[in-house]
Scaffold this motif. Structure first.
Motif, PDB file in Angstrom:
ATOM      1  N   LEU A  38       5.220   9.268  -3.096  1.00  0.00           N
ATOM      2  CA  LEU A  38       4.549   8.055  -2.645  1.00  0.00           C
ATOM      3  C   LEU A  38       5.535   7.266  -1.804  1.00  0.00           C
ATOM      4  N   VAL A  39       5.185   7.038  -0.580  1.00  0.00           N
ATOM      5  CA  VAL A  39       6.080   6.333   0.326  1.00  0.00           C
ATOM      6  C   VAL A  39       5.425   5.019   0.736  1.00  0.00           C
ATOM      7  N   LEU A  40       6.155   3.951   0.637  1.00  0.00           N
ATOM      8  CA  LEU A  40       5.599   2.632   0.915  1.00  0.00           C
ATOM      9  C   LEU A  40       5.358   2.399   2.396  1.00  0.00           C
ATOM     10  N   PHE A  41       6.208   2.883   3.275  1.00  0.00           N
ATOM     11  CA  PHE A  41       6.094   2.584   4.697  1.00  0.00           C
ATOM     12  C   PHE A  41       5.293   3.647   5.415  1.00  0.00           C
ATOM     13  N   SER A  42       4.191   3.248   6.007  1.00  0.00           N
ATOM     14  CA  SER A  42       3.316   4.198   6.680  1.00  0.00           C
ATOM     15  C   SER A  42       3.924   4.729   7.968  1.00  0.00           C
ATOM     16  N   LYS A  77       0.853  -1.185   0.000  1.00  0.00           N
ATOM     17  CA  LYS A  77       0.000   0.000   0.000  1.00  0.00           C
ATOM     18  C   LYS A  77       0.893   1.240   0.000  1.00  0.00           C
ATOM     19  N   TRP A  78       0.586   2.184  -0.855  1.00  0.00           N
ATOM     20  CA  TRP A  78       1.359   3.425  -0.952  1.00  0.00           C
ATOM     21  C   TRP A  78       0.708   4.521  -0.112  1.00  0.00           C
ATOM     22  N   ILE A  79       1.520   5.360   0.462  1.00  0.00           N
ATOM     23  CA  ILE A  79       1.072   6.536   1.209  1.00  0.00           C
ATOM     24  C   ILE A  79       1.419   7.756   0.363  1.00  0.00           C
ATOM     25  N   VAL A  80       0.475   8.649   0.176  1.00  0.00           N
ATOM     26  CA  VAL A  80       0.718   9.868  -0.588  1.00  0.00           C
ATOM     27  C   VAL A  80       1.161  10.963   0.369  1.00  0.00           C
ATOM     28  N   MET A  81       2.252  11.636   0.024  1.00  0.00           N
ATOM     29  CA  MET A  81       2.771  12.701   0.873  1.00  0.00           C
ATOM     30  C   MET A  81       3.078  13.908   0.002  1.00  0.00           C
ATOM     31  N   TYR A  82       2.327  14.966   0.207  1.00  0.00           N
ATOM     32  CA  TYR A  82       2.569  16.208  -0.516  1.00  0.00           C
ATOM     33  C   TYR A  82       3.556  17.054   0.282  1.00  0.00           C
ATOM     34  N   PRO A  83       4.439  17.798  -0.368  1.00  0.00           N
ATOM     35  CA  PRO A  83       5.392  18.645   0.349  1.00  0.00           C
ATOM     36  C   PRO A  83       4.729  19.622   1.322  1.00  0.00           C
ATOM     37  N   VAL A  84       3.517  20.056   1.020  1.00  0.00           N
ATOM     38  CA  VAL A  84       2.831  20.997   1.908  1.00  0.00           C
ATOM     39  C   VAL A  84       2.604  20.397   3.295  1.00  0.00           C
ATOM     40  N   TYR A  85       2.547  19.077   3.400  1.00  0.00           N
ATOM     41  CA  TYR A  85       2.316  18.424   4.689  1.00  0.00           C
ATOM     42  C   TYR A  85       3.407  18.753   5.704  1.00  0.00           C
ATOM     43  N   ILE A  86       4.631  19.021   5.236  1.00  0.00           N
ATOM     44  CA  ILE A  86       5.755  19.282   6.139  1.00  0.00           C
ATOM     45  C   ILE A  86       6.348  20.677   5.952  1.00  0.00           C
ATOM     46  N   ASN A  87       5.627  21.573   5.284  1.00  0.00           N
ATOM     47  CA  ASN A  87       6.120  22.915   4.986  1.00  0.00           C
ATOM     48  C   ASN A  87       5.858  23.861   6.167  1.00  0.00           C
ATOM     49  N   SER A  88       6.921  24.376   6.758  1.00  0.00           N
ATOM     50  CA  SER A  88       6.784  25.258   7.925  1.00  0.00           C
ATOM     51  C   SER A  88       6.174  26.611   7.568  1.00  0.00           C
ATOM     52  N   LYS A  89       6.160  26.949   6.301  1.00  0.00           N
ATOM     53  CA  LYS A  89       5.588  28.236   5.868  1.00  0.00           C
ATOM     54  C   LYS A  89       4.068  28.164   5.698  1.00  0.00           C
ATOM     55  N   LYS A  90       3.509  26.984   5.832  1.00  0.00           N
ATOM     56  CA  LYS A  90       2.061  26.809   5.685  1.00  0.00           C
ATOM     57  C   LYS A  90       1.416  26.620   7.054  1.00  0.00           C
ATOM     58  N   THR A  91       0.168  27.016   7.164  1.00  0.00           N
ATOM     59  CA  THR A  91      -0.589  26.798   8.390  1.00  0.00           C
ATOM     60  C   THR A  91      -1.270  25.437   8.306  1.00  0.00           C
TER      61      THR A  91
END
Length: 75
Positions: free
Chosen positions: A61-65, A1-15
């Motif tokens: 897409l990261v395989l390990f949750s 199972k793949w996990i979708v990770m957008y850069p915005v998830y870890i962006n310190s400039k975003k709320t």
């Protein structure tokens, strides 16, 4: 199972309302897909970078949750 990770998830400039999913202490400023891919490679996590229908929709897409769980639970 793949996990979708957008850069915005870890962006310190975003709320959180703008999509950040981790605390500021663990976030980084304007991460790129290439940088996240480098991190996955360093951690020996299989990943793929896909470009969606829009050029600016790039995702990791990261395989390990556990990667996302470790980032989100502490934030």
């Amino acid at each position: 199972k793949w996990i979708v990770m957008y850069p915005v998830y870890i962006n310190s400039k975003k709320t959180m309302a703008e999509g950040r999913r981790i605390g500021l202490a663990k976030a980084c400023e304007n991460p790129t897909c290439a940088e996240i891919g480098d991190c996955c490679s360093y951690l020996k996590l299989p990943f793929a970078i896909e470009v969606g229908f829009f050029v600016d929709v790039v995702l990791i897409l990261v395989l390990f949750s556990f990667l996302l769980r470790n980032l989100i639970i502490d934030g």
